[in-house]
Design a protein around this motif. Structure first.
Motif: not given
Length: 280
Positions: A35-43, A235-248, A250-255
């Motif tokens: 659910p965190f991943l789904v919400i983060s992707a929506i954001v 595009l590859a860098a944006k994809l990786v940054m997208f993954v980083v943004q998902l993680g940040s 999730m983690v920062l909101s939960a924190a």
């Protein structure tokens, strides 16, 4: 206020500690990963798409300006497109308020040992979305003003106001009251809060640097150059940054949710079970 009717915890609340807060944050993320991943992707996804479209348009207009004998027309269009970033900032603020509220809900449910769905989180947040967005804007505005004069006041302002959005959601306060409540809750714990988010922000900043710099070098970019957003490396860098943004996200909101819950326990004698009753 809601907290006047909430019951006291069964045991004295643990103090706000760096290691415990970070461990609780990652435990909440691990228990609610999908659910965190789904919400983060929506954001994150809408802002990434809109920003990429703007970057493509700006890149094309810039190239036309450089090749045109009448660059003033292209430059005028470039100025209009640049204003689009204001809209992107508004979208980011809206989605951030929604995402943090939803992850706050899921984190509180996790703290009491329950699993909630994305639908539950969305329903809990939509009723408070307007004050959440206004509170998010005010916190960003105050923090931004502080950062303009000197970076340190911006950091201090953010620490003081870090519990504003959870307070707005859980205690159903107005935007200004939420900011005042955050100042009250964080008093006496601001250095610990600073260290918690220094560790988390530092980790994600390091990952971002490790992603952005290699992409810039691999693309042969020079300082001040405008990259082609559709270049495969970009595009590859944006994809990786997208993954980083998902993680940040999730983690920062939960924190923030974990810190708020612990501050409520320390300040008001309210445990996670009592916080969760707000959403029942």
């Amino acid at each position: 206020m809601e907290n006047q009717t909430w019951g006291a915890p069964n045991a004295p609340p643990a103090p706000l500690e760096l290691g415990d807060a970070i461990a609780s944050t990652f435990r909440a993320v691990g228990q609610n990963l999908v659910p965190f991943l789904v919400i983060s992707a929506i954001v994150v996804l809408p802002t990434v798409i809109v920003q990429t479209i703007l970057e493509v348009l700006i890149y094309n207009v810039t190239q036309q300006s450089l090749a045109s004998t009448r660059p003033e027309e292209a430059l005028s269009m470039l100025g209009l497109l640049s204003l689009g970033y204001i809209g992107v900032l508004g979208l980011i603020m809206l989605m951030y308020a929604f995402g943090q509220g939803a992850i706050m809900y899921l984190t509180v449910e996790s703290l009491v040992g329950r699993k909630a769905s994305v639908g539950d989180a969305v329903r809990a947040v939509l009723g408070r979305i307007v004050p959440l967005v206004i509170a998010s804007f005010l916190v960003a505005f105050v923090t931004g003003i502080g950062a303009m004069f000197c970076f340190a006041p911006g950091i201090i302002a953010w620490i003081w106001l870090s519990a504003a959005l959870p307070a707005c959601l859980v205690e159903r306060l107005g935007p200004i009251q939420s900011m005042q409540r955050s100042i009250e809750l964080t008093e006496g714990h601001r250095m610990t809060i600073f260290l918690i988010f220094l560790v988390l922000f530092g980790g994600f900043f390091g990952v971002t640097l490790c992603v952005a710099m290699p992409a810039r070098l691999a693309g042969g970019m020079t300082p001040g150059a405008i990259p082609n957003p559709l270049d495969p490396l970009q595009l590859a860098a944006k994809l990786v940054m997208f993954v980083v943004q998902l993680g940040s996200t999730m983690v920062l909101s939960a924190a923030i949710a974990v810190v708020y819950a612990k501050l409520r326990g320390l300040r008001d004698g309210v445990d996670a079970q009592a916080l969760a009753r707000v959403f029942a």
